[in-house]
Design a protein around this motif. Structure first.
Motif, PDB file in Angstrom:
ATOM      1  N   ALA A  33       0.733  -1.133   0.440  1.00  0.00           N
ATOM      2  CA  ALA A  33       0.037   0.043   0.034  1.00  0.00           C
ATOM      3  C   ALA A  33       0.762   1.217   0.239  1.00  0.00           C
ATOM      4  O   ALA A  33       0.819   2.015  -0.679  1.00  0.00           O
ATOM      5  CB  ALA A  33      -0.630  -0.206   1.289  1.00  0.00           C
ATOM      6  N   THR A  34       2.365   1.579   0.327  1.00  0.00           N
ATOM      7  CA  THR A  34       2.793   2.476   1.274  1.00  0.00           C
ATOM      8  C   THR A  34       3.474   2.416  -0.584  1.00  0.00           C
ATOM      9  O   THR A  34       3.863   3.795  -0.619  1.00  0.00           O
ATOM     10  CB  THR A  34       3.589   2.089   2.093  1.00  0.00           C
ATOM     11  N   VAL A  35       3.444   1.581  -1.456  1.00  0.00           N
ATOM     12  CA  VAL A  35       4.671   2.324  -2.864  1.00  0.00           C
ATOM     13  C   VAL A  35       3.090   1.787  -4.202  1.00  0.00           C
ATOM     14  O   VAL A  35       3.507   1.303  -4.858  1.00  0.00           O
ATOM     15  CB  VAL A  35       5.642   0.661  -2.754  1.00  0.00           C
ATOM     16  N   ALA A  36       1.850   1.601  -4.138  1.00  0.00           N
ATOM     17  CA  ALA A  36       1.743   1.383  -4.927  1.00  0.00           C
ATOM     18  C   ALA A  36       1.496   2.850  -5.467  1.00  0.00           C
ATOM     19  O   ALA A  36       1.308   3.423  -5.011  1.00  0.00           O
ATOM     20  CB  ALA A  36       0.268   1.184  -4.371  1.00  0.00           C
ATOM     21  N   ASP A  37       0.830   2.398  -6.962  1.00  0.00           N
ATOM     22  CA  ASP A  37       0.445   4.158  -7.613  1.00  0.00           C
ATOM     23  C   ASP A  37      -1.016   4.131  -7.502  1.00  0.00           C
ATOM     24  O   ASP A  37      -1.393   5.308  -7.278  1.00  0.00           O
ATOM     25  CB  ASP A  37       0.675   2.895  -8.746  1.00  0.00           C
ATOM     26  N   ALA A  97      -5.111   2.308  -2.525  1.00  0.00           N
ATOM     27  CA  ALA A  97      -4.621   0.617  -2.056  1.00  0.00           C
ATOM     28  C   ALA A  97      -4.746   0.881  -1.333  1.00  0.00           C
ATOM     29  O   ALA A  97      -4.710   0.121  -0.147  1.00  0.00           O
ATOM     30  CB  ALA A  97      -3.397   0.485  -3.008  1.00  0.00           C
ATOM     31  N   GLU A  98      -4.291   1.856  -0.329  1.00  0.00           N
ATOM     32  CA  GLU A  98      -4.599   1.661   1.403  1.00  0.00           C
ATOM     33  C   GLU A  98      -6.117   1.784   1.902  1.00  0.00           C
ATOM     34  O   GLU A  98      -6.323   0.471   3.077  1.00  0.00           O
ATOM     35  CB  GLU A  98      -4.326   3.109   2.397  1.00  0.00           C
ATOM     36  N   ALA A  99      -6.749   1.709   1.738  1.00  0.00           N
ATOM     37  CA  ALA A  99      -8.552   1.656   1.682  1.00  0.00           C
ATOM     38  C   ALA A  99      -8.014   0.457   1.636  1.00  0.00           C
ATOM     39  O   ALA A  99      -9.464  -0.422   1.904  1.00  0.00           O
ATOM     40  CB  ALA A  99      -9.274   2.228   0.972  1.00  0.00           C
ATOM     41  N   THR A 100      -7.879  -0.912   0.284  1.00  0.00           N
ATOM     42  CA  THR A 100      -8.189  -1.730   0.004  1.00  0.00           C
ATOM     43  C   THR A 100      -7.790  -2.751   0.968  1.00  0.00           C
ATOM     44  O   THR A 100      -7.810  -3.934   1.385  1.00  0.00           O
ATOM     45  CB  THR A 100      -7.832  -2.148  -1.934  1.00  0.00           C
ATOM     46  N   VAL A 101      -6.370  -2.434   1.319  1.00  0.00           N
ATOM     47  CA  VAL A 101      -5.298  -3.220   1.774  1.00  0.00           C
ATOM     48  C   VAL A 101      -6.324  -3.512   3.174  1.00  0.00           C
ATOM     49  O   VAL A 101      -6.458  -3.881   4.539  1.00  0.00           O
ATOM     50  CB  VAL A 101      -4.112  -2.578   2.177  1.00  0.00           C
ATOM     51  N   ASP A 102      -6.870  -2.157   3.818  1.00  0.00           N
ATOM     52  CA  ASP A 102      -7.476  -2.051   5.100  1.00  0.00           C
ATOM     53  C   ASP A 102      -8.378  -2.531   5.145  1.00  0.00           C
ATOM     54  O   ASP A 102      -9.150  -3.449   6.377  1.00  0.00           O
ATOM     55  CB  ASP A 102      -8.118  -0.415   5.120  1.00  0.00           C
ATOM     56  N   GLN A 103      -9.258  -3.182   3.963  1.00  0.00           N
ATOM     57  CA  GLN A 103     -10.248  -3.717   4.116  1.00  0.00           C
ATOM     58  C   GLN A 103     -10.131  -5.381   4.204  1.00  0.00           C
ATOM     59  O   GLN A 103     -10.339  -6.166   4.710  1.00  0.00           O
ATOM     60  CB  GLN A 103     -10.739  -3.689   2.728  1.00  0.00           C
ATOM     61  N   VAL A 104      -8.458  -5.733   4.196  1.00  0.00           N
ATOM     62  CA  VAL A 104      -8.867  -7.203   3.066  1.00  0.00           C
ATOM     63  C   VAL A 104      -7.935  -7.040   4.802  1.00  0.00           C
ATOM     64  O   VAL A 104      -8.469  -8.073   5.599  1.00  0.00           O
ATOM     65  CB  VAL A 104      -7.367  -7.156   2.432  1.00  0.00           C
ATOM     66  N   THR A 105      -7.141  -6.228   5.359  1.00  0.00           N
ATOM     67  CA  THR A 105      -6.921  -6.567   6.991  1.00  0.00           C
ATOM     68  C   THR A 105      -7.843  -6.989   7.853  1.00  0.00           C
ATOM     69  O   THR A 105      -7.781  -7.494   8.721  1.00  0.00           O
ATOM     70  CB  THR A 105      -5.703  -5.118   7.282  1.00  0.00           C
ATOM     71  N   ASP A 164      -1.235  -2.372  -8.810  1.00  0.00           N
ATOM     72  CA  ASP A 164      -0.682  -1.228  -9.623  1.00  0.00           C
ATOM     73  C   ASP A 164       1.376  -1.094  -8.968  1.00  0.00           C
ATOM     74  O   ASP A 164       0.765  -0.529  -7.787  1.00  0.00           O
ATOM     75  CB  ASP A 164      -0.067   0.034 -10.810  1.00  0.00           C
ATOM     76  N   LEU A 165       2.108  -1.487  -9.334  1.00  0.00           N
ATOM     77  CA  LEU A 165       3.518  -1.068  -8.401  1.00  0.00           C
ATOM     78  C   LEU A 165       4.494  -0.610  -9.708  1.00  0.00           C
ATOM     79  O   LEU A 165       4.494  -1.281 -10.429  1.00  0.00           O
ATOM     80  CB  LEU A 165       4.123  -1.614  -7.917  1.00  0.00           C
ATOM     81  N   GLY A 166       4.692   1.206  -9.867  1.00  0.00           N
ATOM     82  CA  GLY A 166       5.645   1.677 -10.322  1.00  0.00           C
ATOM     83  C   GLY A 166       4.824   1.171 -11.797  1.00  0.00           C
ATOM     84  O   GLY A 166       5.327   1.044 -13.393  1.00  0.00           O
ATOM     85  N   GLU A 219      13.258  -7.230 -16.723  1.00  0.00           N
ATOM     86  CA  GLU A 219      12.968  -6.416 -16.518  1.00  0.00           C
ATOM     87  C   GLU A 219      12.126  -6.025 -15.514  1.00  0.00           C
ATOM     88  O   GLU A 219      12.122  -4.993 -14.685  1.00  0.00           O
ATOM     89  CB  GLU A 219      12.777  -4.990 -17.847  1.00  0.00           C
ATOM     90  N   ARG A 220      11.157  -5.907 -15.502  1.00  0.00           N
ATOM     91  CA  ARG A 220       9.317  -5.662 -15.020  1.00  0.00           C
ATOM     92  C   ARG A 220       9.313  -6.575 -13.675  1.00  0.00           C
ATOM     93  O   ARG A 220       9.282  -6.006 -12.983  1.00  0.00           O
ATOM     94  CB  ARG A 220       8.383  -6.313 -15.536  1.00  0.00           C
ATOM     95  N   ILE A 221      10.576  -7.809 -13.787  1.00  0.00           N
ATOM     96  CA  ILE A 221      10.146  -8.234 -12.655  1.00  0.00           C
ATOM     97  C   ILE A 221      11.448  -7.930 -11.755  1.00  0.00           C
ATOM     98  O   ILE A 221      10.947  -7.090 -10.341  1.00  0.00           O
ATOM     99  CB  ILE A 221      10.761  -9.761 -12.061  1.00  0.00           C
ATOM    100  N   GLU A 222      12.371  -6.992 -11.962  1.00  0.00           N
ATOM    101  CA  GLU A 222      13.639  -5.664 -11.308  1.00  0.00           C
ATOM    102  C   GLU A 222      12.774  -5.317 -11.325  1.00  0.00           C
ATOM    103  O   GLU A 222      13.069  -4.439 -10.471  1.00  0.00           O
ATOM    104  CB  GLU A 222      14.588  -5.738 -12.006  1.00  0.00           C
ATOM    105  N   SER A 223      12.382  -4.439 -11.885  1.00  0.00           N
ATOM    106  CA  SER A 223      11.700  -3.280 -11.110  1.00  0.00           C
ATOM    107  C   SER A 223      10.127  -3.251 -10.188  1.00  0.00           C
ATOM    108  O   SER A 223      10.732  -2.206  -9.167  1.00  0.00           O
ATOM    109  CB  SER A 223      10.354  -2.743 -12.276  1.00  0.00           C
ATOM    110  N   VAL A 224       9.502  -4.819  -9.848  1.00  0.00           N
ATOM    111  CA  VAL A 224       8.962  -4.904  -9.152  1.00  0.00           C
ATOM    112  C   VAL A 224       9.651  -5.096  -7.743  1.00  0.00           C
ATOM    113  O   VAL A 224       9.846  -4.416  -6.362  1.00  0.00           O
ATOM    114  CB  VAL A 224       8.182  -5.644  -9.227  1.00  0.00           C
ATOM    115  N   ARG A 225      10.911  -5.647  -7.525  1.00  0.00           N
ATOM    116  CA  ARG A 225      11.936  -5.453  -6.890  1.00  0.00           C
ATOM    117  C   ARG A 225      12.152  -4.541  -5.895  1.00  0.00           C
ATOM    118  O   ARG A 225      12.210  -4.624  -5.030  1.00  0.00           O
ATOM    119  CB  ARG A 225      13.263  -6.939  -7.405  1.00  0.00           C
TER     120      ARG A 225
END
Length: 304
Positions: free
Chosen positions: A24-28, A32-40, A100-102, A283-289
């Motif tokens: 949630a901190t790094v999401a586009d 995202a934060e509200a979605t994560v709060d819902q899941v938690t 989405d991340l980046g 490249e995409r995996i390295e970007s996510v990492r």
């Protein structure tokens, strides 16, 4: 549509919450934060039901249908599993979420054993407890390990392609604990003391290999492992044995049993893992990492 990058994550518990918080901190997206709060919130409620601290008005299948959104394919989904508690009750746990991340869609996929899914090359990236890496693939040696740099150094390349990238900062510690009468006056409760110690060392049975990896085989040469009896609190068992290793956050319960808190031997933390073979030249995996781990080396004492 761009194919999402799959990332293995735990299905429940503190490690999953740490992963969701980081994502949630790094999401586009702003939601995202509200979605994560819902899941938690869902998972904490379901945990309370499983433990008998909450009573559900609806059945598990009805609740499962309410939690998952068929209208939004990328939204959070949940699934049912058998809990390992007495009676094997059903428990609703995390299944998947795409976020989405980046600019890269990332599909978080729930797994019972994310680390092992990476070992079998099902995923390039995943999250799991650092403890499991020590229990599974870190070679045992005369000296112990105390940080993740040492963990990676002790993984045999022929044994596993998985390596630790960074920790997420949700740290609790495997800590030396002792009954005061066990310690000679003026003695520090640390690795040096344990290296000279002969006698029982109380640990959780499932952590035997982890303790051997953390302390080193020289330190445990004259130690006899003891274990809590069924249903016995670990702190109580350590007080009986005189010396032990246990996961502590504040140490409050240990002090209630009159135990002295000693050296914090190894930080137990949720970690980002990579299968180096699967990540290479992707490249995409390295970007996510890179997005997930960005800045964490400064925020956590676990680094690689």
């Amino acid at each position: 549509m761009t194919e999402p990058v799959p990332v293995a994550v735990p299905r429940k518990g503190r490690p999953l919450e740490a992963v969701l918080e980081r994502v949630a901190t790094v999401a586009d997206s702003e939601d995202a934060e509200a979605t994560v709060d819902q899941v938690t919130s869902v998972l904490r409620y379901e945990k309370a039901i499983t433990k008998g601290n909450q009573t559900a008005e609806k059945g598990s299948y009805e609740r499962l249908a309410e939690y998952s959104s068929p209208v939004e394919p990328s939204g959070p989904e949940f699934t049912l599993m058998r809990d390992d508690r007495e009676g094997k009750p059903r428990r609703i746990v995390f299944d998947s979420l795409t976020i989405d991340l980046g600019g890269v869609p990332v599909h978080l996929v729930g797994r019972e054993e994310p680390f092992r899914a990476l070992r079998t090359h099902e995923f390039a990236l995943g999250f799991d407890a650092a403890d499991l890496v020590l229990e599974e693939v870190v070679s045992l040696g005369p000296e112990g390990v105390g940080d993740l740099a040492a963990v990676n150094e002790r993984i045999d390349p022929a044994e596993s392609d998985v390596r630790v990238v960074t920790g997420l900062g949700d740290t609790v510690y495997h800590t030396l604990l002792a009954e005061p009468d066990t310690l000679p006056a003026g003695t520090d409760l640390n690795r040096e003391y344990l290296a000279e110690y002969e006698g029982p060392l109380c640990i959780s049975p499932r952590y035997e290999r982890l303790v051997e990896a953390v302390l080193g085989m020289d330190a445990v040469e004259n130690v006899e492992f003891a274990y809590p009896e069924n249903g016995q609190e670990e702190e109580a068992a350590i007080a009986e044995a005189g010396l032990g290793v246990y996961l502590t956050v504040t140490g409050g319960t240990a002090r209630e049993y009159g135990l002295v808190l000693g050296e914090q031997l190894f930080p137990s933390e949720t970690v980002l893992l990579e299968n180096t073979v699967e990540v290479a030249d992707e490249e995409r995996i390295e970007s996510v990492r890179s997005i997930i781990s960005g800045g964490l080396q400064e925020e956590t004492e676990l680094w690689a």
